[in-house]
Design an enzyme around this catalytic site. Sequence first.
Site, PDB file in Angstrom:
ATOM      1  N   ASP A   1       0.844  -1.193   0.000  1.00 42.95           N
ATOM      2  CA  ASP A   1       0.000   0.000   0.000  1.00 42.95           C
ATOM      3  C   ASP A   1       0.884   1.250   0.000  1.00 42.95           C
ATOM      4  O   ASP A   1       2.016   1.221   0.461  1.00 42.95           O
ATOM      5  CB  ASP A   1      -0.987  -0.007   1.175  1.00 42.95           C
ATOM      6  CG  ASP A   1      -0.414  -0.675   2.425  1.00 42.95           C
ATOM      7  OD1 ASP A   1       0.827  -0.823   2.519  1.00 42.95           O
ATOM      8  OD2 ASP A   1      -1.202  -1.050   3.304  1.00 42.95           O
TER       9      ASP A   1
ATOM     10  N   GLU B   1      -5.958   3.485   3.845  1.00 42.26           N
ATOM     11  CA  GLU B   1      -6.434   3.997   5.147  1.00 42.26           C
ATOM     12  C   GLU B   1      -7.869   4.509   5.071  1.00 42.26           C
ATOM     13  O   GLU B   1      -8.124   5.704   5.140  1.00 42.26           O
ATOM     14  CB  GLU B   1      -5.497   5.103   5.659  1.00 42.26           C
ATOM     15  CG  GLU B   1      -4.064   4.646   5.919  1.00 42.26           C
ATOM     16  CD  GLU B   1      -3.911   3.768   7.155  1.00 42.26           C
ATOM     17  OE1 GLU B   1      -4.904   3.518   7.851  1.00 42.26           O
ATOM     18  OE2 GLU B   1      -2.769   3.333   7.400  1.00 42.26           O
TER      19      GLU B   1
HETATM   20 ZN   LIG Z   1      -2.922   2.039   9.014  1.00 37.55          ZN
HETATM   21 ZN   LIG Z   2      -1.316   0.028   7.208  1.00 40.75          ZN
END
Ligand SMILES: [Zn+2]
Ligand SMILES: [Zn+2]
Length: 389
Positions: free
Chosen positions: A73, A138
């Site tokens: 990510d 997130e």
């Molecule tokens: Zn996080």
């Molecule tokens: Zn994370």
Amino acid sequence: MTDIAALLAPLVALRHDIHAHPELGFAEHRTARVIADALRAAGLEVHEGIGGTGVVGVLRAGNGPRKIGLRADMDALPIDEKTGLPYASRHEGCFHGCGHDGHMAMLLGAAQALAASLAADPSGIDGTVHFIFQPAEEGQGGARAMIEDGLFERFPCDRVYALHNWPALPAGTIATRAGAIMGAADKFHITLRGRGGHAAVPHDTNDTLLAAASLVQQLNTIIARNTPASANAVLSVTQIHGGHAHNVIPGEAMVAGTVRTFDPVVQDRIEQRMRQIIAGIEAGFEVSAQLDYDRYYPATINDADAAEDALIVAATVGTAQRAPEPAATSEDFSFMLQARPGAYIWLGQGVGENPPPLHNPHYDFNDAVLETGLRLHLALARHWLAPQE
Ligand SMILES: [Zn+2]
Ligand SMILES: [Zn+2]
């Protein structure tokens, strides 16, 4: 054999550069460019702009039909960093407080190492590796955005894996489990409306504050009285808003919070009980109520075979551990696991007695575990794409 040691110093430098220039979800433009350029320099086929700012690097060898996806990510958090590090965030209110900078460095390093070793000996794997760099983990569902943009049609995968650093585990420990590993995250927002009026004449009003107070108490009975003890469920009321004067009964009040579960049956039951309780509040307090219930991340459910494979592979690069229970936090890799079998894996990175947890302003990714994570990605790819006799 690829010289992994020689890759590490430039990867740490790249991690620090990304750390100093964090970007929030779906705004990872510089980050995506840095990753894409590095993948291209390593000789991979690179695809950009998938699901917004997502990037996929492709490596193929042999004619094997197997295909694996490895995910990192890219986004940072909207909080101020307090580490005081020389490479601390240069962007106010934006901070790699979840270690996604480290995740990118580990996955990029695996791509570089695999590309170099295949250049020397193309028979090392038989199949395709997709290195997936996703935006907006997130809370904004960047994984879902990539899937909706055709991720798995354009880059088919019959196995997917993701690593997340885990400060509560010692550095070098790798843990995962079959079944649920992270919770489903739901949020609820309830607006109560009635006839506001003078506080001295309450019988001529519908008291939304009294209704809200009763509602908060009743919501807190759901976990205690309507879910089995084994269900590992959480319901937290986190906001109550209403009123602005000592002599006015407000015509509107708001109650909000979050629900965390690991089992869709339990999740359904909690939402059902919430709706029943709200209907009771409406009747009992002569108010109207509007519920917005948003299941924003599903539970992260590992495929049993993929998790077992990951533990076997993990034992070759670190200390493998079967995680005894899932974590109540959530993760949007869950969307990828709904689409393809795979597993989410925790990489221990804790040092000392009480290391700062994820999302803490003093947190930083531990560069000492970068090599373990790189080797784990590499070993997962080599395991799934091992040439058949
Ligand atoms: Zn996080
Ligand atoms: Zn994370």
